[in-house]
Design an enzyme around this catalytic site. Structure first.
Site, PDB file in Angstrom:
ATOM      1  CG  HIS A 138      -0.397   0.296   2.518  1.00  0.00           C
ATOM      2  ND1 HIS A 138      -0.092  -0.682   3.432  1.00  0.00           N
ATOM      3  CD2 HIS A 138      -0.067   1.464   3.123  1.00  0.00           C
ATOM      4  CE1 HIS A 138       0.399  -0.122   4.529  1.00  0.00           C
ATOM      5  NE2 HIS A 138       0.430   1.183   4.361  1.00  0.00           N
ATOM      6  CG  ASP A 172      -0.059  -4.128   2.819  1.00  0.00           C
ATOM      7  OD1 ASP A 172       0.134  -3.524   1.754  1.00  0.00           O
ATOM      8  OD2 ASP A 172      -0.147  -3.550   3.924  1.00  0.00           O
ATOM      9  CB  SER A 250       3.086   1.723   6.192  1.00  0.00           C
ATOM     10  OG  SER A 250       1.851   1.776   6.835  1.00  0.00           O
TER      11      SER A 250
END
Length: 402
Positions: A138, A172, A250
């Site tokens: 992402h 992911d 992230s």
């Protein structure tokens, strides 16, 4: 399972301070670097909290944290480690947070993505000596179509253009390739050896603040996390931690006390009904390093990852305990794929799967996460309910077909 119906969870866009990572939501836009852009991401989890992946808040895309499986890259046995203070180098005991940070920070990078109105940043870390960088899918999703650019920034401010080697929406994860000089890969530990209560350290660029180090413990294991829009879901059997994880973390690593990566930080919790809230509330989620290593090695080798399946379609309308196989086709083909693992094991349409390898299954997403945490070729034992009776079956997982 074969291409399971859309999960009931979605990434809910949210805003935090400057720089929040995320999976290409809509919202305020910022340019890509040099001005530090931001991005945001937000999934949801269960009925209690919504998960928001670490990302970059003002633009609409990045986030993260990273993990992998021990390959070497640092001396974790020395009695002391040199760390840098404002007054110069100082010695800190090996295994201390300061020693872990001194070793890990130079190998953690900021990932900048410029994709027009979907620019932002997240974190990543050096996986091997070939220049491969691990981050979240992402984080780079907005540039994956080739219409944007990806830049990696080291802790000393050096920047280099990166190419996308491969990415996987379901896990992911993404792998970049960049020409880095003088940077050591982080060792990758075994997440299967992690226990609740283990001390951990997270490193990344939360809220645009690069080289940020936070610490905490592992607060839960095998937490089923499903995030993403319909058809773009990520299924993670996550490590839960109370180490402060914020938008922008992230893709960064979650490290054990030996300085080895045991997870990739990917999501943070957000209270339902508070889409504007953001930031650490002591519940963050990381992709386990065992899964990371399998997937990253596949992405490096072939550019894509394989997903294990049992070959059933699940009933998303079923509200009882367990995961029920559809009782009829409902326009999706046979609920049990002919000749697939479930079919050969004897599973029938309408069966309710209540256990996998002795562990309770409460929801369809929990079943998907448990299976996705396995590897193709693994043998699993499932318990199903049929006509009020329970029975056990054994099957060997196969790779999902494109």
């Amino acid at each position: 399972m074969t291409n399971p119906p859309p999960a009931p969870f979605r990434h809910e866009p949210y805003q935090a301070g400057p720089l929040v990572g995320g999976r290409a939501p809509s919202g305020p836009q910022l340019p890509a670097p040099p001005p530090r852009p931001p991005a945001r991401r937000g999934p949801s989890w269960g009925a209690v909290i919504a998960i928001v992946a670490a990302s970059t808040a003002l633009a609409g895309l990045i986030g993260g944290v990273g993990g992998a499986v021990i390959r070497g890259g640092g001396d974790s046995t020395a009695t002391t480690t040199k760390a840098v203070s404002q007054g110069g180098e100082v010695a800190r005991p090996s295994g201390s947070i300061a020693a872990i940070a001194a070793h890990a920070v130079p190998s953690v990078v900021t990932v900048w993505v410029d994709a027009g109105n979907r620019s932002g940043s997240g974190s990543g870390w050096v996986y091997d000596t070939e220049g491969h960088i691990v981050t979240n899918n992402h984080v780079v999703d907005a540039a994956a179509s080739g219409s944007g650019s990806i830049t990696v920034e080291q802790t000393d401010g050096t920047r280099a253009k990166a190419t996308l080697v491969g990415r996987d929406v379901s896990y992911d994860l993404a792998v970049l390739k960049v020409d880095l000089k003088g940077v050591n890969p982080l060792p990758v530990g075994r997440s299967s050896d992690v226990v609740v209560g283990d001390e951990v350290v997270a490193v990344g660029s939360p809220l645009g603040l690069d080289s940020t180090v936070t610490s905490g413990i592992v607060s839960a294991l095998e937490r089923p996390v499903t995030a993403g829009e319909s058809g773009q879901e990520s299924f993670i059997s996550a490590i839960q931690t109370d180490a402060a994880i914020n938008p922008g973390n992230s893709g960064g690593p979650l490290l054990d006390r030996n300085g080895a990566v045991i997870g990739v930080n990917s999501a943070i919790a957000q209270m339902p009904g508070q889409p504007g809230a953001s930031g650490n509330i002591g519940v963050g989620f990381a992709i386990p390093s065992d899964q990371v290593a399998r997937t990253v090695d596949q992405l490096i080798k072939t550019g894509k990852a394989v997903h294990p399946i049992i070959g059933v379609s699940l009933d998303r309308q079923y509200l009882g305990e367990g995961a029920r196989v559809l009782s009829d086709a409902q326009g999706q083909g046979s609920p049990v794929v002919a000749g697939g693992p479930a079919d050969r094991a004897g599973i029938k349409p309408g069966d309710i799967i209540v256990e996998v390898d002795g562990k309770r299954i409460a929801t369809p997403d929990q079943l998907i996460v448990r299976i996705r945490a396995k590897d193709v070729g693994d043998t699993v034992t499932v318990k199903v309910k049929r006509d009020g009776k329970e029975r056990s079956m054994t099957m060997t997982l196969e790779a999902a077909k494109d």
